[in-house]
Design a protein around this motif. Structure first.
Motif, PDB file in Angstrom:
ATOM      1  N   ALA A 165       0.840  -1.206   0.000  1.00  0.00           N
ATOM      2  CA  ALA A 165       0.000   0.000   0.000  1.00  0.00           C
ATOM      3  C   ALA A 165       0.872   1.251   0.000  1.00  0.00           C
ATOM      4  O   ALA A 165       0.589   2.219  -0.723  1.00  0.00           O
ATOM      5  N   GLN A 213       0.982   3.993  -2.978  1.00  0.00           N
ATOM      6  CA  GLN A 213       0.735   5.401  -2.655  1.00  0.00           C
ATOM      7  C   GLN A 213       1.871   6.268  -3.184  1.00  0.00           C
ATOM      8  O   GLN A 213       1.637   7.341  -3.734  1.00  0.00           O
ATOM      9  N   GLN A 273      -3.909   3.950  -7.271  1.00  0.00           N
ATOM     10  CA  GLN A 273      -4.907   3.416  -6.344  1.00  0.00           C
ATOM     11  C   GLN A 273      -5.350   2.052  -6.838  1.00  0.00           C
ATOM     12  O   GLN A 273      -5.840   1.912  -7.964  1.00  0.00           O
ATOM     13  N   ARG A 274      -5.122   1.053  -6.029  1.00  0.00           N
ATOM     14  CA  ARG A 274      -5.518  -0.314  -6.354  1.00  0.00           C
ATOM     15  C   ARG A 274      -6.062  -0.977  -5.106  1.00  0.00           C
ATOM     16  O   ARG A 274      -5.648  -0.663  -3.983  1.00  0.00           O
ATOM     17  N   LYS A 275      -6.980  -1.891  -5.307  1.00  0.00           N
ATOM     18  CA  LYS A 275      -7.481  -2.707  -4.208  1.00  0.00           C
ATOM     19  C   LYS A 275      -6.499  -3.869  -4.053  1.00  0.00           C
ATOM     20  O   LYS A 275      -6.211  -4.585  -5.015  1.00  0.00           O
TER      21      LYS A 275
END
Length: 110
Positions: A29, A33, A38-40
Motif C-alpha cells: 500500500a 501510494q 490506487q488499487r485494491k
C-alpha cells in the motif's frame, strides 16, 4: 543461454519462513501510494480464478487488447536495437578505459 544471475534469482525466491501478510499488504500500500496509484489489494489464494476477481479480469483483458492492437514485432525490434546500442556503448567504454590505462602506463614509463 541461462542468465548469469539466474541461480541467485532462484535462491532469492526461496523465502525461508512465513510471510507476515499484514506487513506485506502495508508495504505494498505504501509503495502504491508513492507511485500515486490506487488499487485494491487482494490476496489470491491457490485456487483463484479471474471470474472471482472482475476488476483484475477487466485489467488483464485491457492489457491483452492493447497488446493485440500494436504492430507485430515493433517492440521486439526496438528492444533489440536498444540492447545493441547498450552493447556498443559498453564496448566503447571498455575501449576508452583500455586507452586510458595505456596512456597512463606510457606516462608512467616516461
Amino acid at each position: 543461454m541461462k542468465h548469469p544471475d539466474f541461480d541467485r534469482y532462484v535462491a532469492a525466491c526461496d523465502f525461508p519462513g512465513v510471510l507476515n501478510e499484514q506487513v506485506v499488504e502495508q508495504q505494498l500500500a505504501t509503495y502504491l501510494q508513492a507511485l500515486g496509484v490506487q488499487r485494491k489489494i487482494v490476496r489470491l489464494g491457490p485456487d483463484w480464478t479471474l471470474d472471482q476477481h472482475p476488476a483484475l479480469k477487466r485489467y488483464v483483458d485491457a492489457v491483452i487488447d492493447d497488446f493485440a492492437q500494436r504492430p507485430a514485432g515493433v517492440e521486439w525490434r526496438a528492444a533489440r536495437a536498444a540492447r545493441a546500442a547498450r552493447d556498443a556503448r559498453d564496448a566503447l567504454d571498455a575501449r576508452d578505459a583500455r586507452d586510458a590505462r595505456d596512456a597512463r602506463a606510457a606516462l608512467d614509463a616516461r
